[in-house]
Each structure stands twice: as structure tokens, then as C-alpha cells.
Design an enzyme around this catalytic site. Structure first.
Site, short mmCIF file in Angstrom:
data_model
loop_
_atom_site.label_atom_id
_atom_site.label_comp_id
_atom_site.label_asym_id
_atom_site.label_seq_id
_atom_site.Cartn_x
_atom_site.Cartn_y
_atom_site.Cartn_z
N LYS A 122 -25.54 27.67 -4.86
CA LYS A 122 -26.27 27.31 -6.09
C LYS A 122 -26.98 25.97 -5.94
O LYS A 122 -28.14 25.83 -6.29
CB LYS A 122 -25.31 27.18 -7.30
CG LYS A 122 -24.44 28.36 -7.57
CD LYS A 122 -23.61 28.17 -8.83
CE LYS A 122 -22.68 26.97 -8.84
NZ LYS A 122 -21.54 27.04 -7.92
N ARG A 166 -18.80 26.21 -17.11
CA ARG A 166 -17.71 26.71 -16.27
C ARG A 166 -16.73 27.52 -17.12
O ARG A 166 -15.86 28.18 -16.57
CB ARG A 166 -16.90 25.54 -15.70
CG ARG A 166 -17.52 24.79 -14.54
CD ARG A 166 -17.44 25.54 -13.24
NE ARG A 166 -16.98 24.82 -12.08
CZ ARG A 166 -17.71 23.97 -11.35
NH1 ARG A 166 -18.94 23.70 -11.67
NH2 ARG A 166 -17.19 23.40 -10.28
N ARG A 197 -18.63 22.82 5.03
CA ARG A 197 -19.66 22.11 4.26
C ARG A 197 -19.51 20.59 4.41
O ARG A 197 -18.41 20.06 4.42
CB ARG A 197 -19.54 22.50 2.79
CG ARG A 197 -20.53 21.75 1.90
CD ARG A 197 -20.73 22.43 0.61
NE ARG A 197 -19.63 22.21 -0.33
CZ ARG A 197 -19.65 22.64 -1.59
NH1 ARG A 197 -20.70 23.31 -2.04
NH2 ARG A 197 -18.64 22.42 -2.38
N ARG A 237 -16.41 16.54 1.38
CA ARG A 237 -15.90 16.25 0.05
C ARG A 237 -14.38 16.40 0.04
O ARG A 237 -13.84 17.30 0.69
CB ARG A 237 -16.50 17.22 -0.97
CG ARG A 237 -17.88 16.83 -1.41
CD ARG A 237 -18.57 17.91 -2.19
NE ARG A 237 -17.75 18.57 -3.21
CZ ARG A 237 -18.25 19.46 -4.07
NH1 ARG A 237 -19.53 19.77 -4.05
NH2 ARG A 237 -17.48 20.02 -4.96
N ARG A 283 -9.71 25.84 -6.32
CA ARG A 283 -11.03 25.93 -6.98
C ARG A 283 -11.47 27.39 -7.10
O ARG A 283 -12.04 27.79 -8.11
CB ARG A 283 -12.07 25.11 -6.21
CG ARG A 283 -11.84 23.61 -6.37
CD ARG A 283 -12.62 22.82 -5.35
NE ARG A 283 -14.04 22.89 -5.55
CZ ARG A 283 -14.95 22.76 -4.57
NH1 ARG A 283 -14.55 22.59 -3.33
NH2 ARG A 283 -16.22 22.83 -4.84
#
Ligand code: AMP
Length: 221
Positions: free
Chosen positions: A24, A99, A135, A168, A179
């Protein structure tokens, strides 16, 4: 949500729904190179608040480090304030908000923050874990990289702003699991919410980023 955004100041809003790692942010960042689009990532706003050690950052940090959601009341106030500062004739891409159904309801309760369409980035979980563990992001501008698929030209340095490229805290494998759990708990409600309003579109994001960009541009013309 209070009506502090006037209806005549309304902006066009597209919501990007999808799991962490579904791309996204990457797509929203590409769109925001065009001056008509504004990319609003609640995750980026919160990470900036943490870096700057603001009251919002101090509140959000504990939730974020564990992969939990920041409370709805905080997020709704934040998005309300952020949207009220956006000029007219802009097309806002909301990345990471709503969310929860309560957050979707808050947008819907205000005539100035109606969602034009929701785009679901559809991808199987197996691929997400690979994407998220690899990532990396620029600490400064938030630009996403991937150790295997899109590494920065110089290791550890952002190609765009020269900032430090890091992993992160919440891309750690145990936090990723949490998550994804939260995502699955909340997402079906959001899909049903926008499907019932007849404004849900689905994009299969297993394709290359270029193909996804092309598919998206058809919805966002
Ligand atoms: P993201 O960068 O979108 O993956 O968001 C990173 C983290 O920020 C999430 O795991 C949550 O802790 C927090 N967060 C971002 N957006 C929201 C939201 N709309 N509601 C609650 N928490 C959020």
C-alpha cells in the site's frame, strides 16, 4: 467525529486496505509524486511523532513496538486534524487508516471526509512474511526497500534522501505475527463495511509493482 472539517473543504478520499507488507505504502508513495495526490500514512505520522518525542509519539510507541493498534480515539482525532489541514481539490490516499470499523464510521460520520472508494490489496499471508522480514525503510523519508527485491544502491543509505535505511522494530518476525493476527481480526469487518457501501475494489498484488500501479491507475483516473 466532530465536524471541524467543513463540507465545502471536502477532499476526495481513497482508502487503501491491505495487510502490512501488501505494498500500500509503495503504491501510495508513487501516486503522491503527482501533485494532485496526497499520501497520508498514519504509520509514518506516528513514527515521526516517536522520532520527535511528542506526546502522541510517547503514547503510540508502546502499542507500535508490540504490533498492537493505537487506540481509536487517538487515531480518529489525529486523522481528523490532519485532513482538516489539506487544501481543496486534492485526492487523499489514506494508507493505514481506517484499521477498525469504528475508524471507518468516524470518517463516514463527517460529510467532509466521505470515502470515495476503498481498494483492497489482496495477497496471501505466506508472501507477506517474506516481504516484511526483508523490508527496510529510510529512517528519514520512509521510502521502502527490500533486501532482496529492491535493495538501496548503497547498502544502508536511502537512494532518495541519503537517510539511514533500517529495519523497523515492528518488522521483527514475532511482532509481524501479531500484526498479521490483528490485521485478520479487523480486516473482514472493513471489507464488509465498504462492500456494503458498494465502493470496494480489489487488486491482486502478487503481480509486479509496475503491473499493480497500472491496475490502480484505472481505479484512480
Ligand atoms: P503501518 O506503518 O501502517 O504498518 O503502522 C504501524 C503501526 O502504527 C501499527 O502496527 C499500529 O501500531 C499503528 N497504527 C497505524 N495506523 C493505525 C490506525 N489507523 N489505528 C491504530 N493503530 C495504527
Amino acid at each position: 467525529m466532530q465536524n471541524s472539517v467543513d463540507a465545502e473543504d471536502s477532499v476526495e478520499i481513497t482508502v487503501f486496505l491491505g495487510a502490512p507488507g501488501s505494498g500500500k505504502g509503495t503504491q501510495a508513495k508513487k501516486l503522491s509524486q503527482h501533485p494532485h495526490f496526497i499520501h497520508l500514512s498514519t504509520g509514518d505520522i506516528l513514527r515521526k511523532a516517536i522520532r520527535e518525542n511528542t506526546a502522541l509519539g510517547r503514547e503510540a510507541r508502546g502499542f507500535m513496538d508490540k504490533g498492537e493498534l493505537v487506540p481509536d480515539s487517538t487515531m480518529i482525532a489525529l486523522i481528523q486534524e490532519t485532513l482538516s489541514n489539506i487544501g481543496q481539490d486534492k485526492h487523499v490516499i489514506l494508507d493505514g487508516f481506517p484499521r477498525t470499523v469504528a475508524q471507518a464510521d468516524a470518517l463516514n460520520a463527517n460529510p467532509a471526509t466521505q470515502v470515495g472508494q476503498a481498494v483492497l490489496f489482496d495477497i496471501p499471508d505466506e508472501e507477506l512474511v517474506e516481504r516484511l522480514t526483508g523490508r527496510r525503510v529510510c529512517k528519514q523519508c520512509g521510502h521502502p526497500f527490500h533486501v532482496k527485491h529492491i535493495p538501496p544502491q548503497k547498502e544502508g543509505v536511502c537512494d532518495f534522501c541519503g537517510g539511514e535505511v533500517i529495519q523497523r522494530v515492528d518488522d521483527d518476525v514475532s511482532v509481524i505475527k501479531r500484526r498479521l493476527e490483528i490485521f485478520h481480526t479487523q480486516n473482514q469487518g472493513l471489507i464488509d463495511y465498504y462492500r456494503n457501501k458498494n465502493n470496494l475494489k480489489k487488486v491482486d498484488v502478487r503481480h509486479s509493482a509496475e503491473k499493480v500501479e497500472k491496475l490502480l491507475s484505472e481505479f484512480l483516473k
